[in-house]
Design a protein around this motif. Structure first.
Motif, short mmCIF file in Angstrom:
data_model
loop_
_atom_site.label_atom_id
_atom_site.label_comp_id
_atom_site.label_asym_id
_atom_site.label_seq_id
_atom_site.Cartn_x
_atom_site.Cartn_y
_atom_site.Cartn_z
N LYS A 71 -25.58 12.22 48.77
CA LYS A 71 -24.42 12.42 49.63
C LYS A 71 -23.16 12.06 48.86
N GLY A 72 -22.27 13.03 48.71
CA GLY A 72 -21.03 12.77 47.98
C GLY A 72 -21.32 12.38 46.55
N GLU A 73 -20.78 11.23 46.15
CA GLU A 73 -20.97 10.77 44.78
C GLU A 73 -22.12 9.77 44.64
N PHE A 74 -22.90 9.58 45.73
CA PHE A 74 -23.95 8.57 45.70
C PHE A 74 -25.33 9.18 45.89
N VAL A 75 -26.36 8.42 45.44
CA VAL A 75 -27.76 8.77 45.67
C VAL A 75 -28.48 7.49 46.12
N TRP A 76 -29.39 7.64 47.12
CA TRP A 76 -30.21 6.53 47.60
C TRP A 76 -31.66 6.80 47.27
N LYS A 77 -32.42 5.72 46.98
CA LYS A 77 -33.86 5.83 46.78
C LYS A 77 -34.53 5.21 47.99
N SER A 78 -35.56 5.92 48.52
CA SER A 78 -36.08 5.58 49.84
C SER A 78 -36.85 4.26 49.89
N HIS A 79 -37.44 3.81 48.77
CA HIS A 79 -38.30 2.63 48.87
C HIS A 79 -37.52 1.34 49.12
N ASP A 82 -31.65 1.54 47.68
CA ASP A 82 -30.61 1.17 46.74
C ASP A 82 -29.65 2.33 46.55
N ARG A 83 -28.37 2.04 46.61
CA ARG A 83 -27.37 3.08 46.41
C ARG A 83 -26.85 3.02 44.98
N GLU A 84 -26.67 4.21 44.38
CA GLU A 84 -26.23 4.29 42.99
C GLU A 84 -25.32 5.50 42.83
N LEU A 85 -24.35 5.37 41.94
CA LEU A 85 -23.50 6.51 41.65
C LEU A 85 -24.30 7.58 40.92
N ILE A 86 -24.16 8.82 41.35
CA ILE A 86 -24.86 9.92 40.69
C ILE A 86 -24.46 10.00 39.22
N SER A 87 -23.18 9.78 38.95
CA SER A 87 -22.67 9.88 37.59
C SER A 87 -23.21 8.78 36.68
N GLU A 88 -23.68 7.66 37.27
CA GLU A 88 -24.25 6.60 36.46
C GLU A 88 -25.71 6.88 36.13
N ARG A 89 -26.41 7.46 37.07
CA ARG A 89 -27.82 7.75 36.83
C ARG A 89 -28.00 9.00 35.98
N LYS A 91 -25.75 11.07 33.57
CA LYS A 91 -24.48 11.11 32.87
C LYS A 91 -23.94 12.54 32.81
N ASN A 92 -22.64 12.64 32.99
CA ASN A 92 -21.90 13.91 32.85
C ASN A 92 -22.20 14.92 33.95
N PHE A 93 -22.96 14.52 35.00
CA PHE A 93 -23.17 15.46 36.10
C PHE A 93 -22.08 15.23 37.14
N PRO A 94 -21.30 16.27 37.46
CA PRO A 94 -20.18 16.11 38.39
C PRO A 94 -20.67 16.15 39.84
N SER A 95 -20.56 15.02 40.56
CA SER A 95 -20.94 15.01 41.96
C SER A 95 -19.86 15.75 42.78
N PRO A 96 -20.22 16.21 44.00
CA PRO A 96 -21.49 16.04 44.69
C PRO A 96 -22.53 17.07 44.26
N VAL A 97 -23.77 16.86 44.73
CA VAL A 97 -24.89 17.75 44.42
C VAL A 97 -24.98 18.81 45.50
N ASP A 98 -25.12 20.07 45.10
CA ASP A 98 -25.30 21.15 46.07
C ASP A 98 -26.76 21.30 46.50
N ALA A 99 -27.69 21.07 45.59
CA ALA A 99 -29.12 21.17 45.89
C ALA A 99 -29.89 20.43 44.82
N ALA A 100 -31.14 20.09 45.11
CA ALA A 100 -31.99 19.39 44.15
C ALA A 100 -33.43 19.77 44.42
N PHE A 101 -34.24 19.82 43.35
CA PHE A 101 -35.66 20.08 43.53
C PHE A 101 -36.42 19.51 42.35
#
Length: 357
Positions: A71-79, A82-89, A91-101
């Motif tokens: 969501k936006g510039e963040f990603v959460w892991k379900s277990h 934990d919230r983390e910046l997408i750009s930190e996990r 590198k160089n990927f411009p958030s937000p994410v449109d889709a993932a698989f």
């Protein structure tokens, strides 16, 4: 792109809000609705993410099978949520994410516009076409005509079944396939060209042996190495008879199904009302031995050891699944199939794919 939350994602969202609520409980208020003196104000970030209008940009499983929520510039892991910046996990990927698989067991793709970043390599690449199924959302009636709908359709016809040496199970129908890694993951659908771009357009029979996956279409067999992804072996496709020979005095135009049980080199091939076995170690010089069985025809076959839940053919050891149209027939092993004089009571083939009706 339409966004529809399935049951696992909706449950994940509920769990996320519950976890956040426990971590940051709302403080008591005074009679006038103000925060009691000395108490901490509620976290607006938690309040926003648990509001009715909040939704994810994308969700997928990572290489460990953990659900990721974007969501936006963040990603959460379900277990642990934990919230983390997408750009930190990544590198160089411009958030937000449109889709993932997730593809295979060790690759996750993040998509933005026409570009994608692969984990863990992190090298962006251009996506010329995305194998993405949209849900129609008309102004009154909702339609869903993609493979996920067809998976539970009473008119579904499967053309092949197999499992690879990684434990993934595949079911083929037309130009698509469904994949099951674990019961927790559930079945996921993709076009055949997505996983095997150099493979057949449709699959008539499939089997795995010695870290190789065999896909058969008509008289052609495609052999893929399964280690480190699916790589077409040089020189393929080739005619099936060049790979495993033919039964004596018979020229096969096609096969209906094939299976090989775990730990064995015996390949069983079915065409019409005939069933043969041959030893794959003999290659094109193999002798085809015909076996008795009660079926007139089948569309697909699968022999495996792991349980497929309540629809497993046997509690212990391998189970043998044969499908014909909407019917699923179960045998505990090949010997039971050869000894059978009549067909067992069929189940609905959609029950094999996790459908409850």
């Amino acid at each position: 792109m339409a966004r529809v939350l399935g049951a696992p994602v909706a449950l994940g969202l509920w769990s996320l809000c519950w976890s956040l609520a426990i971590a940051t409980p709302l403080p008591p208020t005074s009679a006038h609705g103000n925060v009691a003196e000395g108490e901490t104000k509620p976290d607006p970030d938690v309040t926003e993410r648990c509001s009715d209008g909040w939704s994810f940009d994308a969700t997928t499983l990572d290489d460990n099978g953990t659900m990721l929520f974007f969501k936006g510039e963040f990603v959460w892991k379900s277990h642990k949520w934990d919230r983390e910046l997408i750009s930190e996990r990544w590198k160089n990927f411009p958030s937000p994410v449109d889709a993932a698989f997730r593809q295979g067991h060790n690759s996750v793709f993040l998509i933005k516009g026409r570009g994608a970043s692969q984990v863990p390599a992190g090298c962006p690449r251009l996506l010329h076409a995305l194998p993405w199924q949209r849900n129609g959302t008309g102004h009154g009636n909702s339609t869903h005509h993609g493979p996920e709908y067809m998976r539970c359709s009473p008119h579904l016809v499967l053309s092949a079944l197999t499992s690879d040496n990684h434990g993934a199970t595949y079911a083929f129908s037309g130009t698509h396939y469904w994949r099951l890694d674990t019961s927790r993951d559930g079945w996921h659908s993709w076009p055949i060209a997505h996983q095997w771009p150099q493979g057949p357009s449709a699959v008539d029979a499939a089997f795995s042996w010695e870290e190789k996956l065999y896909l058969v279409q008509g008289t052609q067999v495609y052999v893929f190495l399964t280690k480190g992804g699916y790589t077409l072996v040089s020189g393929y496709p080739k005619r099936l008879e060049k790979e495993v020979g033919t039964p004596h005095g018979i020229i096969l135009d096609s096969v209906d199904a094939a299976f090989i049980c775990p730990g064995s080199s015996r390949l069983h091939i079915m065409a019409g009302r005939r069933l043969w076995w041959l030893d794959l170690k003999s290659g094109a010089q193999a002798t085809w031995t015909e076996l008795p069985w009660p079926h007139e025809k089948v569309d697909g076959a699968l022999c495996m050891e792991k349980s497929l839940g309540p629809n497993s053919c046997s509690a212990n050891g391998p189970g043998l699944y044969l499908i014909h149209g909407p019917n699923l027939y179960c045998y505990s092993d090949v010997e039971k199939l050869n000894a059978a004089k009549a067909l067992p009571q069929p189940q609905n083939v959609t029950s094999l794919l996790g459908c409850t009706h």
